[in-house]
Structure formats: C-alpha cells, structure tokens
Design an enzyme around this catalytic site. Structure first.
Site, PDB file in Angstrom:
ATOM      1  N   GLY A  78       0.615  -0.996  -0.184  1.00 55.57           N
ATOM      2  CA  GLY A  78       0.079  -0.303  -0.177  1.00 55.57           C
ATOM      3  C   GLY A  78       0.616   0.816  -0.049  1.00 55.57           C
ATOM      4  N   ASP A 293      -1.246 -12.713  -2.509  1.00 50.22           N
ATOM      5  CA  ASP A 293      -0.867 -11.146  -2.993  1.00 50.22           C
ATOM      6  C   ASP A 293      -0.904 -10.438  -1.895  1.00 50.22           C
ATOM      7  OD1 ASP A 293       0.734  -8.701  -4.200  1.00 50.22           O
ATOM      8  OD2 ASP A 293      -1.452  -8.321  -4.755  1.00 50.22           O
TER       9      ASP A 293
END
Length: 391
Positions: A78, A293
């Site tokens: 992120g 992921d």
C-alpha cells in the site's frame, strides 16, 4: 512410547492420519518426523520403547504437503494514497491458519518507507515464530533497492534472498524500465543465483497496461535467458492478459502465476476462473501456480490514474479458490496440490526439500478435514497451528 505435548521439544513426532497425498495418494497412514524432516512414511511404524515422541492422532484428517505462498506482502503493502493507506503486516497465525508453511516476502509500490532491510527483519521474525520464510530483494523500482547495494551480492550472501521482485511492468506505477534494463537485471540475478546455488527467479508484477507480457516475451526471444528464470504474476487481472499469459506459457513452456483476488472486479478473473481457463487453453497444470498477494494493497484508480480508494488483500481467497477447483472437479486433489505446493517449490528452486511428503524432505505438513479446511499445520516438524477442536 513416551507421549509429549506441544510445550516439549521431542526427538520424534508421529502423525497418524486417515490418508496421505504426497501429492499422489499413498497406502501409508503414518508420518514419522525426526529433526524437522520426514524420516519415514508407512503403516504401524515402530518407535523404540522409551524414546521421546509426540504422538498426533488425526485419523479423520488427510495429510498433504504444507502450502507455499510465493507472493506475500509480509510487511504490508500500500501507500498509493499516502501514509494513511499503508497496509498492516501479516502475522504468523494468519499464515499458518490457512495451511501455509512457507511464504516469500515481497515489497511492492512502497520501497521508500519499507525497505529490503525491513523485509528481511520481518522474514527472520516469521522464522522465529515457526514459519519458513524467504524474500525477494528489490521492489517495483528499477534500479531496485537492495540490502548490500548489489543484487548479486544479496543473492550470494543473504540466505533468505531467493530472487528479485516484484519488478513492475506494464503498470503506471512502475519505473517504466527499458527493455535493456530488464535484460540486464535478469542477467545479473541469473549469475548471482548461480554463484549462490539458488534458482534466483525474477518475479514480475504485471499491470493492466497495453504492453502486457511483451517485455518478457522479448526477453525470452531475444536473449539466452531460460523461461524458468522469470515468473509473471497477476496474469488474471483482466481477460486479455490471461489469454496472453496462456499463449506465453505455451510458446515458452513457461510458468505463470495466478493471483487469488478476493474481488477481481468486472475486468479480472478469480483464481478459480483463471486456472480453469488456462487449463482449457491447454496450459499444463505443472506450469500454473497460485499466490495470494495478501496484505498487499488493492488500490482503485480512475481513468486518469487518480487514486480513489483502497482495500487490503487477504490469503483466504487463495485457499477458497483452491478448494473450489477440487470440489468442482476441475482438478483431482493430487494435481490441485501442485498449484500451491509442488509447482511453487519447483518454480522457487525448493523442490529438493519442499512440495512433497517423502523421506528426507522438510516435515512441512498440513492436515485437512473432509471439507479441505486446514486443521493443523506443521513446519519442519513443529506444529505451528491447530484449530481449537484439533487433537
């Protein structure tokens, strides 16, 4: 025998189960573990009287090779929407509860506030908690950030480093690397890995850009680099890319990695749908892997590339998609196991120690119930997860 509980450190562990898929089904129903490795598989295995042994009675469960997730943002991904959008780290419990014994940590977009050193510390922390963990050096960026200042030195001197990744291509967040830069990076990884006795794969994040897999097709066509050196991931982010991935896998006898998206959106495909389509296109199951992921970011951008929102990936979709492939008989259990175990071990160069239940291999074992739900996970013979109702 002298039964011991999990608080002890026994010389031996004996698993008594209902069935064993190694990944092929075996007649054996017992796994004897010694010093973190599988010592024997069989029936009615005998242990000398008085020897310390932990006995695990799980006759209603099926033993399979523990799962391997080759793409995990263990330190969190992120950041595309600012510091407030950094994803959290993953825990050992979150990994082991899904039957996963081995992970490969990866940096993504954020190679600034998170670094290879940060990643290495997390990998070693997971190892201390019982998870087998490795890492890729680098991040999206080219040139990649490293631990020692050099990709080859990272591979040669850092045991946990098994490759480079995730290098971003065909993505507006990538460094837009030129073809010669890609070729130079992969070449450096190949030589560094040879010196270290490792496979040294280059793990490529593929975005939804129009170039798709073209940089990798050119790499394999125009250089002497073997296909096993590069692994494209996220190939199911949209249908056209998946079709290109099928062509790529068939043309080069190459492996491709499918991401188990929780919500693939309108353009993408779930892990289940992607594997099903690749198989329908004739891609051998041995050339397909799945990864989660997890703890990476799932950012949303508008048509102009402006950030509009963020979700955090989890590893639950990986197991759910894998279970569905077996339940809906897309693949038998022994072949489906390869997608998240044996095939992954082969890709990573760990197939001499992981991905199978066989004498001499690491004692990484997951025990599944009749619904294919992981109930217990063993890594190097140590039980790192057991559901409350497990023996």
């Amino acid at each position: 025998m002298m039964p011991l509980d999990d608080r002890d450190a026994p010389l031996l562990t004996l698993l008594r189960v209902g069935r064993i898929f190694a990944p092929a089904p075996l007649e054996a129903t017992e796994v004897l573990i010694a010093d973190g490795r599988i010592a024997a598989l069989g029936r009615d295995l005998a242990v000398p009287e008085g020897w310390p042994v932990r006995l695990v009675e799980a006759r209603d469960l099926t033993a399979v090779p523990a799962f391997i997730d080759q793409h995990v943002h263990v330190t969190g991904g992120g950041g595309e929407g600012g510091c407030g959008t950094r994803c959290p780290e993953i825990t050992a419990h979150e990994i082991a509860s899904m039957g996963i014994g081995t992970v490969v940590g990866v940096l993504g977009t954020d190679g600034i506030s998170r670094s290879p050193a940060n990643l290495l510390a997390k990998v070693r922390g997971l190892r201390a908690e019982g998870i087998c963990a490795y890492m890729y050096t680098g991040s999206y960026r080219v040139p990649p950030p490293t631990l020692t200042g050099d990709v080859q030195r990272d591979l040669a001197w850092i045991p946990e480093v098994i490759g480079l990744g995730e290098i971003a291509i065909s993505d507006h967040r990538s460094s837009q690397p030129r073809q010669d830069e890609i070729e130079r990076l992969v070449s450096e990884v190949r030589v560094g890995a040879m010196l270290a006795g490792k496979r040294g794969i280059c793990h490529f994040h593929v975005g939804d850009g129009k170039r798709g897999l073209e940089p990798l097709r050119r790499l394999l066509t125009e250089t002497e680099i073997p296909a096993e050196q590069v692994i494209p991931t996220h190939v199911n982010r949209h249908r056209d890319l998946l079709e290109e991935a099928a062509d790529y896998a068939l043309a080069f006898s190459a492996s491709v990695d499918v991401t188990a998206f929780e919500d693939p959106g309108e353009e993408g495909l779930s892990g289940f749908d992607a594997v099903s389509r690749l198989l329908a296109r004739g891609v051998p199951v041995e050339h397909i892997t799945m990864s989660s992921d997890c703890n990476g970011s799932l950012p949303e951008f508008d048509a102009q590339g402006h950030y509009i929102g963020m979700r955090v990936a989890r590893n639950t979709a990986l197991i759910a998609d894998w279970q569905r492939l077996v339940r809906e008989e897309v693949l038998p259990l022994e072949q489906a196991l390869g997608l998240i175990s044996g095939n992954v071990a082969q890709v990573l160069g760990l197939d001499g120690q992981k991905g199978r239940l066989a004498a001499g291999f690491d004692a990484d074992v997951t025990l599944l119930d009749g619904d294919l739900q992981p109930q217990q996970t063993f890594v190097s013979g140590k039980r790192v997860h057991a559901r409350d109702d497990s023996p």
